[in-house]
Motif scaffolding. Sequence first.
Motif, PDB file in Angstrom:
ATOM      1  N   TRP A 119      -1.120  -1.065  -4.491  1.00  0.00           N
ATOM      2  CA  TRP A 119      -2.210  -0.083  -4.516  1.00  0.00           C
ATOM      3  C   TRP A 119      -1.645   1.276  -4.159  1.00  0.00           C
ATOM      4  O   TRP A 119      -0.799   1.404  -3.271  1.00  0.00           O
ATOM      5  N   MET A 177      -3.291   5.859  -9.296  1.00  0.00           N
ATOM      6  CA  MET A 177      -3.102   4.558  -9.906  1.00  0.00           C
ATOM      7  C   MET A 177      -1.882   4.513 -10.818  1.00  0.00           C
ATOM      8  O   MET A 177      -1.185   3.499 -10.906  1.00  0.00           O
ATOM      9  N   ALA A 201       1.245   3.476  -9.067  1.00  0.00           N
ATOM     10  CA  ALA A 201       1.287   2.037  -8.811  1.00  0.00           C
ATOM     11  C   ALA A 201       1.686   1.285 -10.073  1.00  0.00           C
ATOM     12  O   ALA A 201       2.504   0.349 -10.033  1.00  0.00           O
ATOM     13  N   ILE A 255       0.858  -1.175   0.000  1.00  0.00           N
ATOM     14  CA  ILE A 255       0.000   0.000   0.000  1.00  0.00           C
ATOM     15  C   ILE A 255       0.900   1.233   0.000  1.00  0.00           C
ATOM     16  O   ILE A 255       1.618   1.490   0.959  1.00  0.00           O
ATOM     17  N   THR A 314      -1.192  -4.553 -10.184  1.00  0.00           N
ATOM     18  CA  THR A 314      -1.822  -3.454  -9.461  1.00  0.00           C
ATOM     19  C   THR A 314      -3.298  -3.766  -9.256  1.00  0.00           C
ATOM     20  O   THR A 314      -3.862  -4.641  -9.904  1.00  0.00           O
ATOM     21  N   SER A 315      -3.897  -3.018  -8.341  1.00  0.00           N
ATOM     22  CA  SER A 315      -5.333  -3.138  -8.110  1.00  0.00           C
ATOM     23  C   SER A 315      -5.860  -1.800  -7.638  1.00  0.00           C
ATOM     24  O   SER A 315      -5.187  -1.080  -6.895  1.00  0.00           O
ATOM     25  N   GLY A 316      -7.086  -1.485  -8.053  1.00  0.00           N
ATOM     26  CA  GLY A 316      -7.729  -0.257  -7.617  1.00  0.00           C
ATOM     27  C   GLY A 316      -8.643  -0.454  -6.428  1.00  0.00           C
ATOM     28  O   GLY A 316      -9.210   0.513  -5.918  1.00  0.00           O
ATOM     29  N   SER A 317      -8.811  -1.709  -5.986  1.00  0.00           N
ATOM     30  CA  SER A 317      -9.721  -2.002  -4.880  1.00  0.00           C
ATOM     31  C   SER A 317      -8.927  -2.366  -3.636  1.00  0.00           C
ATOM     32  O   SER A 317      -8.480  -3.505  -3.469  1.00  0.00           O
ATOM     33  N   LEU A 318      -8.727  -1.407  -2.750  1.00  0.00           N
ATOM     34  CA  LEU A 318      -7.913  -1.623  -1.560  1.00  0.00           C
ATOM     35  C   LEU A 318      -8.533  -2.666  -0.638  1.00  0.00           C
ATOM     36  O   LEU A 318      -7.834  -3.558  -0.138  1.00  0.00           O
TER      37      LEU A 318
END
Length: 354
Positions: free
Chosen positions: A193, A197, A200, A167, A220-224
Amino acid sequence: MASSSNATNSLTSNTDDKNPKDNRAAAITKPASSPVLISTDLLRSVLTHHSLIRHIHDSLPAVSATITTPIRQSYAVSPSSSLLLMPSWSSSPSFPYIGVKLVTHFPQNSTLNLPGVQASYNLFSTITGQALASMDGTELTLYRTSCVSGLASKFLAREDSRVLVMIGAGNLAPHLIKAHLAARPSLRRVIVWNRTMQKAEDLVESLRRSEDHGGVCFETSGSLDEICELGDIISCATNAQAPLVKGRRLKAGAHLDLVGSFTHTMRECDDEAIRRGRVFIDNEAALVEAGELVGAFERGVIEQGDVCGNLVELIKGEREGRRNAEEVTVFKSVGSAVVDLLAAQLVYEALRLP
């Protein structure tokens, strides 16, 4: 900081197979006539996350009792910027060093695409007072901070950890990723994350292009919230003022590594994460500096006596780390001048002095 050609020729390229103690006598009896200037590139050629994790593990318990570390001095340069002085010195003849780190904290630098924290580190002899070396304190801090987290994960994360969630995508993030990979080679997937974005994605692309990580998948991911539920190890390096990691999202057996906060107003996880986890710290300063812990104490979530131990106690086996595959562990670090000095020692003693 530029280095001389003599310094370039005198540095080893890798310390993984080198014990810094081998050069200690030479470093003590034959100091350079003038301080060695160690650039960022030279420092990177000397340090690896593997070697520094091992050095901290082997040396920290022995030297911590002999090193004096006054409370860091902080001066306001402006309403938002500050200068910090972090001195330390050893009383042991076998560890004859004085170190001083000068740090600037300019959080507005993010708008200039510059690091918010920058530093210089100066090493002196406790025998003669002679200046021995000056090096990039910013890079030294990135290595020592990440390696403290990596070392803690050897005691607190599951041995079969597979997923690392990172994070934050600032300058510390790639170091934390590499340190955790060094400490837990079972990791096969890294998910990054960041609020922005693109940062990341840039970090992930850089990691994919860098040295071989043994088939580790970077994404990567946009949903923490979703990726927090996946993480065997969750490492946080942000300036968050409000909790990012929610305790109810942590899966059984997760290890939470909190690096970012160093003031009472900063906070990377909520009270539930602190309540669920067995909490460990890098040193006692975390009890009075870290927002997650200070706030939890004030709100009666836990008491100071509920903190399970510090890094030295874990290394020495005085406190038990992970006890089973299901418990949640939390490690909170705020930094230490002792570990700064150990990292600087490892760099300096890698010199082949004439």
